[in-house]
Design an enzyme around this catalytic site. Structure first.
Site, PDB file in Angstrom:
ATOM      1  CE  LYS A 101      -3.864   0.302   2.166  1.00  0.00           C
ATOM      2  NZ  LYS A 101      -4.760   0.296   0.975  1.00  0.00           N
ATOM      3  CD  GLU A 129       7.825 -13.021   0.724  1.00  0.00           C
ATOM      4  OE1 GLU A 129       8.094 -12.044   0.010  1.00  0.00           O
ATOM      5  OE2 GLU A 129       7.464 -14.103   0.271  1.00  0.00           O
ATOM      6  CD  GLN A 174       0.862 -19.941   3.878  1.00  0.00           C
ATOM      7  OE1 GLN A 174       1.934 -20.525   3.903  1.00  0.00           O
ATOM      8  NE2 GLN A 174       0.737 -18.765   3.288  1.00  0.00           N
TER       9      GLN A 174
HETATM   10  N1  LIG Z   1       3.577 -13.474  -0.139  1.00  0.00           N
HETATM   11  C1  LIG Z   1       2.995 -14.625  -0.425  1.00  0.00           C
HETATM   12  C2  LIG Z   1       2.954 -15.082  -1.746  1.00  0.00           C
HETATM   13  C3  LIG Z   1       2.383 -16.328  -1.984  1.00  0.00           C
HETATM   14  N2  LIG Z   1       1.869 -17.048  -0.965  1.00  0.00           N
HETATM   15  C4  LIG Z   1       1.234 -18.350  -1.205  1.00  0.00           C
HETATM   16  C5  LIG Z   1       0.331 -18.316  -2.437  1.00  0.00           C
HETATM   17  C6  LIG Z   1       1.079 -19.084  -3.475  1.00  0.00           C
HETATM   18  O1  LIG Z   1       0.196 -19.734  -4.358  1.00  0.00           O
HETATM   19  C7  LIG Z   1       1.875 -20.067  -2.603  1.00  0.00           C
HETATM   20  C8  LIG Z   1       3.084 -20.650  -3.254  1.00  0.00           C
HETATM   21  O2  LIG Z   1       3.858 -19.616  -3.762  1.00  0.00           O
HETATM   22  P1  LIG Z   1       5.028 -19.923  -4.806  1.00  0.00           P
HETATM   23  O3  LIG Z   1       4.527 -20.784  -5.912  1.00  0.00           O
HETATM   24  O4  LIG Z   1       5.653 -18.625  -5.130  1.00  0.00           O
HETATM   25  O5  LIG Z   1       6.011 -20.748  -3.860  1.00  0.00           O
HETATM   26  P2  LIG Z   1       6.945 -21.984  -4.118  1.00  0.00           P
HETATM   27  O6  LIG Z   1       7.050 -22.292  -5.587  1.00  0.00           O
HETATM   28  O7  LIG Z   1       8.196 -21.732  -3.392  1.00  0.00           O
HETATM   29  O8  LIG Z   1       6.124 -23.094  -3.345  1.00  0.00           O
HETATM   30  P3  LIG Z   1       5.435 -24.423  -3.869  1.00  0.00           P
HETATM   31  O9  LIG Z   1       6.527 -25.408  -4.062  1.00  0.00           O
HETATM   32  O10 LIG Z   1       4.459 -24.827  -2.821  1.00  0.00           O
HETATM   33  O11 LIG Z   1       4.749 -24.026  -5.188  1.00  0.00           O
HETATM   34  O12 LIG Z   1       2.239 -19.301  -1.461  1.00  0.00           O
HETATM   35  C9  LIG Z   1       1.921 -16.575   0.328  1.00  0.00           C
HETATM   36  O13 LIG Z   1       1.447 -17.230   1.269  1.00  0.00           O
HETATM   37  N3  LIG Z   1       2.488 -15.373   0.582  1.00  0.00           N
END
Ligand SMILES: Nc1ccn([C@H]2C[C@H](O)[C@@H](COP(=O)(O)OP(=O)(O)OP(=O)(O)O)O2)c(=O)n1
Length: 185
Positions: A101, A129, A174
């Site tokens: 934001k 993050e 999650q």
């Molecule tokens: N800031 C964020 C961005 C995403 N997500 C959630 C929604 C995404 O659909 C999920 C997985 O994100 P990625 O595909 O970027 O992550 P990875 O590829 O590392 O994980 P995976 O192996 O589960 O696909 O995490 C989250 O909780 N917080």
């Protein structure tokens, strides 16, 4: 195509996009504001000398729950995980994008360092993050508006939505600030 407020409301009413809880005033022209949860994870810096994404480091982070009315103080240069209050659910033809934001950006708060994609098929709260690039500590109060989610219609429904068998989908379902899974091939 990015969904307008009109289309976001239509998708919410049809139950295709899920945002729970949702206050009507949180729907913005082309996004929906999301709020900060009370659950955080911080790195145990005094116990670890490195982060290795390829190995299991079970105690790398510790959980912090901010009590009612309290705040999480994010110091300059600090990185911590947070969570949205809202559970987000997406159908197989909509992509979500987590954005900051402007008001908080102007204060030096970043809410995602690299991962902004929310996959079609996703269901769960979102892990933030959080980092502070300002020179003063920032008070993060659970319940505050922390970011916004925009939505894009895919060119076609995805073949394998997030959560499908064989995909990995480590974070499906999650709740709360969720630590990183070990990186696999
Ligand atoms: N800031 C964020 C961005 C995403 N997500 C959630 C929604 C995404 O659909 C999920 C997985 O994100 P990625 O595909 O970027 O992550 P990875 O590829 O590392 O994980 P995976 O192996 O589960 O696909 O995490 C989250 O909780 N917080």
């Amino acid at each position: 195509m990015v969904l307008s407020d009109r289309d976001i409301k239509r998708e919410l009413e049809a139950g295709r996009i899920v945002i729970e809880p949702l206050k009507p005033q949180d729907v913005q022209p082309a996004s929906v504001d999301v709020r900060l949860g009370a659950n955080f994870r911080v790195f145990r810096n005094s116990e670890h000398t490195f982060i290795d994404p390829s190995i299991d480091q079970p105690n790398l982070t510790e959980e912090i729950e901010v009590p009612e009315g309290g705040a999480f103080i994010l110091h300059p240069g600090q990185f911590a995980l947070g969570t949205t209050v809202e559970r987000i659910g997406l159908p197989d033809d909509v992509l979500g994008k987590l954005e900051g934001k402007s008001t908080l950006g102007r204060l030096g708060l970043m809410i995602h360092s690299t991962a902004g994609y929310v996959d079609p098929g996703w269901d769960g709260e979102l892990t933030l993050e959080l980092s502070n690039v300002a020179t003063l500590p920032i008070m993060l109060r659970p319940g505050m508006r922390i970011g916004q989610l925009s939505f894009e219609r895919m060119s076609s429904p995805v073949e394998r939505p997030y959560g499908s068998a064989g995909l990995g989908s480590h974070y499906q379902g999650q709740r709360g600030a969720t630590a990183s899974h070990v990186l696999t091939d």
